[in-house]
Design a protein around this motif. Structure first.
Motif, PDB file in Angstrom:
ATOM      1  N   GLU A  72      85.653  74.695  66.346  1.00 47.60           N
ATOM      2  CA  GLU A  72      85.624  76.147  66.485  1.00 47.60           C
ATOM      3  C   GLU A  72      86.675  76.631  67.479  1.00 47.60           C
ATOM      4  O   GLU A  72      87.244  75.847  68.233  1.00 47.60           O
ATOM      5  N   GLY A  73      86.943  77.913  67.436  1.00 44.10           N
ATOM      6  CA  GLY A  73      87.995  78.472  68.256  1.00 44.10           C
ATOM      7  C   GLY A  73      89.356  78.313  67.597  1.00 44.10           C
ATOM      8  O   GLY A  73      89.508  77.633  66.569  1.00 44.10           O
ATOM      9  N   ARG A  74      90.363  78.927  68.181  1.00 47.47           N
ATOM     10  CA  ARG A  74      91.708  78.863  67.605  1.00 47.47           C
ATOM     11  C   ARG A  74      92.187  77.409  67.573  1.00 47.47           C
ATOM     12  O   ARG A  74      92.217  76.729  68.579  1.00 47.47           O
ATOM     13  N   ALA A  75      92.546  76.944  66.385  1.00 46.58           N
ATOM     14  CA  ALA A  75      93.044  75.583  66.183  1.00 46.58           C
ATOM     15  C   ALA A  75      92.088  74.522  66.707  1.00 46.58           C
ATOM     16  O   ALA A  75      92.503  73.421  67.070  1.00 46.58           O
ATOM     17  N   GLY A  76      90.786  74.845  66.740  1.00 49.52           N
ATOM     18  CA  GLY A  76      89.791  73.877  67.175  1.00 49.52           C
ATOM     19  C   GLY A  76      89.727  73.663  68.668  1.00 49.52           C
ATOM     20  O   GLY A  76      89.220  72.637  69.128  1.00 49.52           O
ATOM     21  N   ALA A  77      90.201  74.643  69.454  1.00 49.77           N
ATOM     22  CA  ALA A  77      90.196  74.487  70.913  1.00 49.77           C
ATOM     23  C   ALA A  77      88.806  74.587  71.509  1.00 49.77           C
ATOM     24  O   ALA A  77      88.617  74.300  72.698  1.00 49.77           O
ATOM     25  N   GLY A  78      87.793  74.987  70.729  1.00 52.96           N
ATOM     26  CA  GLY A  78      86.415  75.013  71.196  1.00 52.96           C
ATOM     27  C   GLY A  78      85.911  76.402  71.511  1.00 52.96           C
ATOM     28  O   GLY A  78      86.673  77.375  71.540  1.00 52.96           O
ATOM     29  N   LEU A  79      84.609  76.511  71.735  1.00 53.05           N
ATOM     30  CA  LEU A  79      83.986  77.811  71.973  1.00 53.05           C
ATOM     31  C   LEU A  79      84.259  78.354  73.369  1.00 53.05           C
ATOM     32  O   LEU A  79      84.321  79.570  73.557  1.00 53.05           O
ATOM     33  N   VAL A  80      84.421  77.487  74.354  1.00 56.41           N
ATOM     34  CA  VAL A  80      84.784  77.979  75.685  1.00 56.41           C
ATOM     35  C   VAL A  80      86.130  78.695  75.603  1.00 56.41           C
ATOM     36  O   VAL A  80      86.294  79.813  76.120  1.00 56.41           O
ATOM     37  N   ALA A  81      87.096  78.079  74.934  1.00 59.56           N
ATOM     38  CA  ALA A  81      88.416  78.710  74.773  1.00 59.56           C
ATOM     39  C   ALA A  81      88.327  79.945  73.904  1.00 59.56           C
ATOM     40  O   ALA A  81      89.007  80.946  74.157  1.00 59.56           O
ATOM     41  N   SER A  82      87.480  79.901  72.870  1.00 60.01           N
ATOM     42  CA  SER A  82      87.337  81.055  71.980  1.00 60.01           C
ATOM     43  C   SER A  82      86.860  82.280  72.744  1.00 60.01           C
ATOM     44  O   SER A  82      87.300  83.407  72.481  1.00 60.01           O
TER      45      SER A  82
END
Length: 380
Positions: free
Chosen positions: A202-212
């Motif tokens: 999840e998040g942009r390019a799979g950077a994760g929800l914290v990054a999202s």
């Protein structure tokens, strides 16, 4: 010599919690954490691939712990790439996500500290908590009011930590990360987020929800696991430069473990190369499959037994260890690989089939699974 292990094994079998290793099993994959199919995808040509022939890259093994002979400037470069990908100052790679959680939590929490953790965090977190020296209290799943009360009552002369998963491994739902970050800011607590099932997904390019959510500055530490959506193996703790140095100096599972071998380092670097190339299309395909599965389940009258929301982990309620084993066996007979989760891994009465959907599952495969689920009432 008394064979006390025989008696212990008999007790495990009688409790219905016996585990076996199945070897190679053929069937449609509804049980792996390879959500985007990256584990079965070759590494494309990008800058995150092997950087060239160095002394480290010619070794077949790590040769020692990273504090002795198992380190290399090349590995530091990969860690810098990892940190930049997720928007953190630094990253420290561990041999597995389990040891990352174990090492971080056991090193971090001192006697005067208080750790508050969501009751559904992973077993690796719980084991790290047990090895820590501070006071640990669990709060009901995603219950912000209960957490607020515990934060207010925590002893003031130590650090306060709050631990959660971002996407929970056994229920598939999400933590309210922005709200948790706000609570931690109010009480001066440090937020730790296990992104095992959202990192790489999840998040942009799979950077994760914290990054999202743009929460890197408010999350003290994020744990990334590479054996799931990334399709490789290992783990990393993301955080400040001080956190990295602290773990290098105090974390026993890091200090006293042989470092990752070169092939594992290149597997991690290659996983990010795959994400950069394939994440958008694979994530869209996964979303389509989740929507199809849930819609078809509703049409089949199975919605009341299904939970997990819009994520890849779908939970089909089958209470009782015997019942869930029978359901797993019915899926296996139909050529469908689905894992039944028994107590005590989950609470008694909350046994379930844990269904993992993937970008590569087909509508026909999902229909076949739903037919088996619809017939579970006929299973003896």
């Amino acid at each position: 010599m008394a064979d006390f292990l025989q008696q212990r094994l008999a007790e495990i079998a009688a409790a219905g919690t016996w585990r076996t290793l199945g070897g190679t099993l053929a069937g449609v994959d509804f049980w792996s954490n390879d959500y985007l199919g990256l584990a079965r995808t070759q590494v494309p040509g990008t800058s995150l691939q092997k950087r060239g022939e160095t002394a480290a890259s010619t070794w077949s093994g790590a040769t020692g712990s990273r504090s002795i002979s198992g380190d290399a400037a090349e590995w530091h470069g990969i860690e810098a790439d990892i940190a930049a990908y997720h928007g953190y100052p630094t990253a420290l790679v561990f041999n597995s996500g389990y040891t990352a959680n174990l090492g971080l939590l056991s090193a971090l929490v001192r006697r005067t500290d208080t750790l508050l953790y969501d009751e559904l965090v992973h077993a690796s977190c719980r084991d790290g908590i047990r090895l820590g020296l501070g006071k640990a209290l669990r709060f009901p799943h995603n219950d912000l009011l209960a957490l607020e009360r515990l934060l207010a009552a925590a002893r003031p002369d130590g650090q306060r930590f709050v631990l959660t998963e971002s996407r929970f491994s056994m229920d598939g739902d999400l933590a309210p990360l922005p709200e948790l970050a706000g609570l931690c800011a109010r009480f001066g607590a440090q937020l730790i987020v296990d992104e095992a099932h959202s990192g790489g997904l999840e998040g942009r390019a799979g950077a994760g929800l914290v990054a999202s959510h743009g929460l890197q500055d408010q999350v003290f530490a994020t744990i990334i696991t590479y054996g799931k959506a990334f399709g490789t193996h290992g783990g990393a703790v993301l955080g400040s430069q001080n956190l990295r140095e602290y773990l290098i100096n105090t974390c026993r599972p890091f200090i006293y473990t042989t470092g990752p071998a070169p092939d594992q380092w290149y597997g991690i670097a290659g996983a990010y190369a795959k994400l950069a190339n394939y994440h958008a299309s694979r994530y869209a395909a996964l979303g389509d499959n989740i929507a199809y599965f849930r819609s078809a389940a509703e049409r089949a009258g199975l919605g009341v037994s299904l939970s997990g929301g819009e994520g890849p982990i779908q939970i089909f309620s089958t209470p009782g260890n015997a019942a869930v084993l029978a359901a797993e066996a019915a899926c296996r007979r139909a050529g469908l690989l689905v894992k039944g989760i028994r107590s005590p891994t989950v609470a008694a009465g909350a046994e379930r089939l844990r269904i993992c959907l993937h970008a590569y599952n087909t509508a026909a495969e999902m229909d076949a699974l739903l037919r088996v689920l619809a017939g579970l009432g006929d299973v003896d």
